[in-house]
Scaffold this active site. Sequence first.
Site, PDB file in Angstrom:
ATOM      1  N   HIS A  33       0.830  -1.207   0.000  1.00  0.00           N
ATOM      2  CA  HIS A  33       0.000   0.000   0.000  1.00  0.00           C
ATOM      3  C   HIS A  33       0.866   1.259   0.000  1.00  0.00           C
ATOM      4  CE1 HIS A  33      -2.852  -2.959   1.935  1.00  0.00           C
ATOM      5  NE2 HIS A  33      -3.622  -2.441   1.000  1.00  0.00           N
ATOM      6  N   SER A 184      -2.603  -8.154   2.812  1.00  0.00           N
ATOM      7  CA  SER A 184      -3.082  -8.053   4.190  1.00  0.00           C
ATOM      8  C   SER A 184      -3.448  -9.415   4.757  1.00  0.00           C
ATOM      9  CB  SER A 184      -4.296  -7.114   4.248  1.00  0.00           C
ATOM     10  OG  SER A 184      -3.945  -5.813   3.815  1.00  0.00           O
TER      11      SER A 184
END
Length: 280
Positions: A33, A184
């Site tokens: 990210h 994630s």
Amino acid sequence: MTALAPDPRVLADNLAQVPRAVVMTMGALHEGHARLLDAARESVGPSGQVVATIFVNPLQFGEGEDFDRYPRTFEADLALCEARGVDVVFAPSVEHMYADDHVTIDPGPIAHILEGAQRPGHFTGVLTIVAKFLHLTKADFALFGEKDYQQLTAIRMMVRALDFPVEVVGVPTVREGDGLAMSSRNRYLSDAERAAAVVVPRALGAGAAVALTGADANEVLQVTRDVLAQEPLASPDYISLTDLNLGPAPTSGSARLLTAVRFGKTRLLDNVGFVLGGSA
């Protein structure tokens, strides 16, 4: 300083009249990210505005999926956004995004292949929230990781078909030192599963390598399957070779090799692009 917008009104108050880029996330941020946020800044320059969204979207999770256990690390996410120079974090509630009966986006045929076949309704949820965030952020650029390649392709199709005034930018997958794509969901893996998961990039790399020797699509797929089969903890949902728009694999030219593999209760996606009969 990063402004926090908990609802659309506060977001609107914080939008400046400058070029704007948006990075849409579900939180649980990692270095992948961070690379998206860096690319967003590169897109608009130091005087532009970078908006990050943090929203675990219930509409894209099916029954029995991991919506309830999806990692929420909000304070750490805000700190990463601050460190990366994000101007605004938009973190609305479910009630703010889906206050009433809502109209959804029909993704068309792309919703019924690969991830769509495994997760019915998933891309309806993805495109609906992406469309809402594009409207609310009024972004000039929207950046998405290539790890979720089908998602990226579906978003590009929607933007083109519905004439959104935004440029969709794909950012190359960020990987761990051993090649595993950052995700994630990697934090769900046990130690044994994490060690086994490296077979995914290894298998894709083997498929890409054999393509460079002149192998055809069937041979690329077989090599990829063979490598995955060497790991007993790996359970592939699919292994597919397509063109860049997820259509049938070309006889020669640009192609994409995609897979989804389960390790216990954790499901990992990855893909790699190359030219059949050419260079990666």
